[in-house]
Motif scaffolding. Structure first.
Motif, short mmCIF file in Angstrom:
data_model
loop_
_atom_site.label_atom_id
_atom_site.label_comp_id
_atom_site.label_asym_id
_atom_site.label_seq_id
_atom_site.Cartn_x
_atom_site.Cartn_y
_atom_site.Cartn_z
N GLU A 58 0.88 -1.08 0.08
CA GLU A 58 0.14 -0.05 0.01
C GLU A 58 0.77 1.21 0.01
O GLU A 58 0.32 2.30 -0.60
CB GLU A 58 -1.04 0.02 1.17
CG GLU A 58 -1.84 1.33 1.29
CD GLU A 58 -2.59 1.33 2.61
OE1 GLU A 58 -3.17 2.26 2.87
OE2 GLU A 58 -2.34 0.36 3.43
N THR A 59 2.08 1.16 0.69
CA THR A 59 2.77 2.26 0.77
C THR A 59 3.48 2.76 -0.59
O THR A 59 3.56 4.00 -0.83
CB THR A 59 4.05 2.04 1.86
OG1 THR A 59 3.51 1.73 3.03
CG2 THR A 59 5.07 3.18 1.66
N LEU A 60 3.77 1.76 -1.51
CA LEU A 60 4.10 2.11 -2.70
C LEU A 60 2.89 2.53 -3.73
O LEU A 60 2.95 3.29 -4.43
CB LEU A 60 4.73 1.04 -3.23
CG LEU A 60 6.42 0.58 -2.59
CD1 LEU A 60 6.91 -0.78 -3.06
CD2 LEU A 60 7.29 1.80 -2.65
N ARG A 61 1.97 1.72 -3.74
CA ARG A 61 0.95 1.39 -4.58
C ARG A 61 0.06 3.11 -4.47
O ARG A 61 -0.35 3.55 -5.75
CB ARG A 61 -0.23 0.54 -4.27
CG ARG A 61 -1.19 0.34 -5.32
CD ARG A 61 -2.03 -0.84 -5.15
NE ARG A 61 -0.94 -2.23 -5.20
CZ ARG A 61 -0.85 -2.74 -6.17
NH1 ARG A 61 -1.38 -2.41 -7.58
NH2 ARG A 61 -0.10 -3.94 -6.38
N ARG A 62 0.08 3.80 -3.29
CA ARG A 62 -0.62 5.04 -3.25
C ARG A 62 0.05 6.10 -3.93
O ARG A 62 -0.38 7.09 -4.22
CB ARG A 62 -0.83 5.28 -1.81
CG ARG A 62 0.43 5.87 -0.98
CD ARG A 62 0.18 5.72 0.36
NE ARG A 62 1.45 5.93 1.31
CZ ARG A 62 1.48 5.84 2.44
NH1 ARG A 62 0.48 5.22 3.27
NH2 ARG A 62 2.54 5.97 3.18
N GLU A 63 1.62 5.96 -4.45
CA GLU A 63 2.00 6.93 -5.07
C GLU A 63 1.94 6.58 -6.51
O GLU A 63 2.19 7.43 -7.29
CB GLU A 63 3.65 6.90 -4.59
CG GLU A 63 4.01 6.82 -3.28
CD GLU A 63 3.53 8.22 -2.77
OE1 GLU A 63 3.52 9.29 -3.57
OE2 GLU A 63 3.38 8.46 -1.44
N LEU A 173 -3.23 10.10 5.90
CA LEU A 173 -4.33 10.04 6.89
C LEU A 173 -5.43 9.37 6.40
O LEU A 173 -6.22 8.73 6.96
CB LEU A 173 -4.58 11.30 7.48
CG LEU A 173 -5.36 11.15 8.78
CD1 LEU A 173 -4.44 10.30 9.97
CD2 LEU A 173 -5.65 12.48 9.23
N GLY A 174 -5.68 9.71 5.18
CA GLY A 174 -7.16 9.15 4.37
C GLY A 174 -6.76 9.01 2.93
O GLY A 174 -5.81 9.42 2.31
N VAL A 175 -7.61 8.78 2.22
CA VAL A 175 -7.65 8.31 0.85
C VAL A 175 -7.49 9.45 -0.24
O VAL A 175 -6.82 9.63 -1.20
CB VAL A 175 -8.80 7.20 0.10
CG1 VAL A 175 -8.55 5.84 0.83
CG2 VAL A 175 -10.18 8.08 0.35
N ASP A 176 -7.76 10.62 0.39
CA ASP A 176 -7.50 11.85 -0.19
C ASP A 176 -6.23 12.69 -0.23
O ASP A 176 -6.03 13.66 -0.76
CB ASP A 176 -8.63 12.67 0.11
CG ASP A 176 -8.69 13.15 1.66
OD1 ASP A 176 -8.01 12.51 2.31
OD2 ASP A 176 -9.60 13.95 2.09
N GLY A 177 -5.26 12.01 0.50
CA GLY A 177 -3.82 12.49 0.58
C GLY A 177 -3.80 13.30 1.81
O GLY A 177 -2.63 13.97 1.74
N LEU A 178 -4.59 13.44 2.55
CA LEU A 178 -4.64 14.52 3.83
C LEU A 178 -3.37 13.91 4.61
O LEU A 178 -3.03 12.68 4.89
CB LEU A 178 -5.59 14.43 4.63
CG LEU A 178 -5.71 15.47 5.98
CD1 LEU A 178 -5.43 16.57 5.48
CD2 LEU A 178 -6.98 15.28 6.66
N GLY A 211 -1.73 18.81 6.06
CA GLY A 211 -1.30 19.44 4.69
C GLY A 211 -2.42 18.47 3.73
O GLY A 211 -2.86 17.43 3.80
N TYR A 212 -2.90 19.11 2.73
CA TYR A 212 -3.75 18.72 1.72
C TYR A 212 -3.15 19.08 0.37
O TYR A 212 -2.95 20.31 -0.13
CB TYR A 212 -5.06 19.31 2.09
CG TYR A 212 -6.22 18.53 1.09
CD1 TYR A 212 -6.76 17.33 1.51
CD2 TYR A 212 -6.67 19.32 0.08
CE1 TYR A 212 -7.63 16.96 0.67
CE2 TYR A 212 -7.81 18.80 -0.62
CZ TYR A 212 -8.32 17.67 -0.40
OH TYR A 212 -9.29 16.98 -1.22
N PRO A 213 -3.16 18.01 -0.53
CA PRO A 213 -2.95 18.35 -2.04
C PRO A 213 -4.17 19.07 -2.72
O PRO A 213 -5.35 18.60 -2.96
CB PRO A 213 -2.76 16.82 -2.64
CG PRO A 213 -3.43 16.10 -1.68
CD PRO A 213 -3.73 16.67 -0.47
#
Length: 225
Positions: A58-63, A173-178, A211-213
């Motif tokens: 998951e750590t790699l896949r989310r990038e 912190l969440g799926v939205d990249g927070l 932080g939020y993208p």
């Protein structure tokens, strides 16, 4: 190359572009023709990683910006490679597309990741006439237990000065990249001014930031301490 890249962004990953030149010696001109063969649109069946022994999938896949089941995009693949290499615990990242037997419009994407050490620890002991024995140590890990979380510990202890600090950053912190960062520090300082007076300071601080993208390349951060 630009035409191939543009077609690749639309799923025509294996597009071919050939140029044919015809020279007119009398007019000193060259007629240039471009023959474009887009081929079939290609979809991604699955994405996998190899070379990683510590980081969670998951750590790699989310990038990764290329999605399974979506059109294969050279733009998304290159951006995925960039994001992987931006991680402090990744030294290099490369990708390969492997055709799926019997399915000309399907490929599997394999990212080969070369990791670098994510954790560091330092420590020391000293002695001085004024401070007596002094101890110091730091520990930092940018991929704590393969989660991609960043933790840092610091310890400095002497007769008149003591500092203890801890920080933890969760980039997702969440799926939205927070992202969320928490820091806690304690400082106890004593400074002797004369034989009959002294100065003492104790400080305890707690910090929290998020932080939020807002775009693929920009983040908005806010916090308090």
């Amino acid at each position: 190359e630009l035409i191939k890249n543009r077609l690749g962004a639309e799923g025509f990953y294996f597009a071919k572009v050939d140029d044919v030149k015809s020279a007119d010696e009398a007019k000193k001109e060259v007629a240039l023709s471009l023959f474009i063969e887009p081929g079939n649109r290609v979809y991604v069946r699955e994405i996998s990683f190899k070379g990683s022994t510590r980081s969670n999938d998951e750590t790699l896949r989310r990038e990764v910006r290329q999605l399974e089941g979506a059109l294969l995009s050279n733009v998304a693949l290159e951006r995925s490679k960039q994001r992987l290499q931006q991680q402090q615990f990744v030294e290099t990242a490369e990708f390969a597309t492997n055709p799926v037997a019997g399915s000309p419009d399907l490929v599997d994407v394999v990212f080969t990741v070369k990791e670098r050490p994510s954790a560091s620890i330092q420590g020391g002991i000293g002695y001085s006439a004024s401070q007596k024995f002094m101890l110091n140590g730091t520990f930092q890990d940018s991929d704590f237990m393969g989660s991609g979380n960043n933790i840092a510990l610091q310890l400095d202890s002497g007769l008149y000065n003591k500092v203890y600090s801890f920080s933890h950053t969760n980039p997702y912190l969440g799926v939205d990249g927070l992202s969320r960062s928490i820091s806690l520090s304690y400082r106890n300082s004593t400074q002797f001014v004369s034989t009959s007076s002294n100065f003492k300071s104790q400080n305890l601080s707690l910090g929290l930031s998020f932080g939020y993208p807002i775009t693929e390349f920009q983040r908005l951060s806010a916090g308090a301490a």
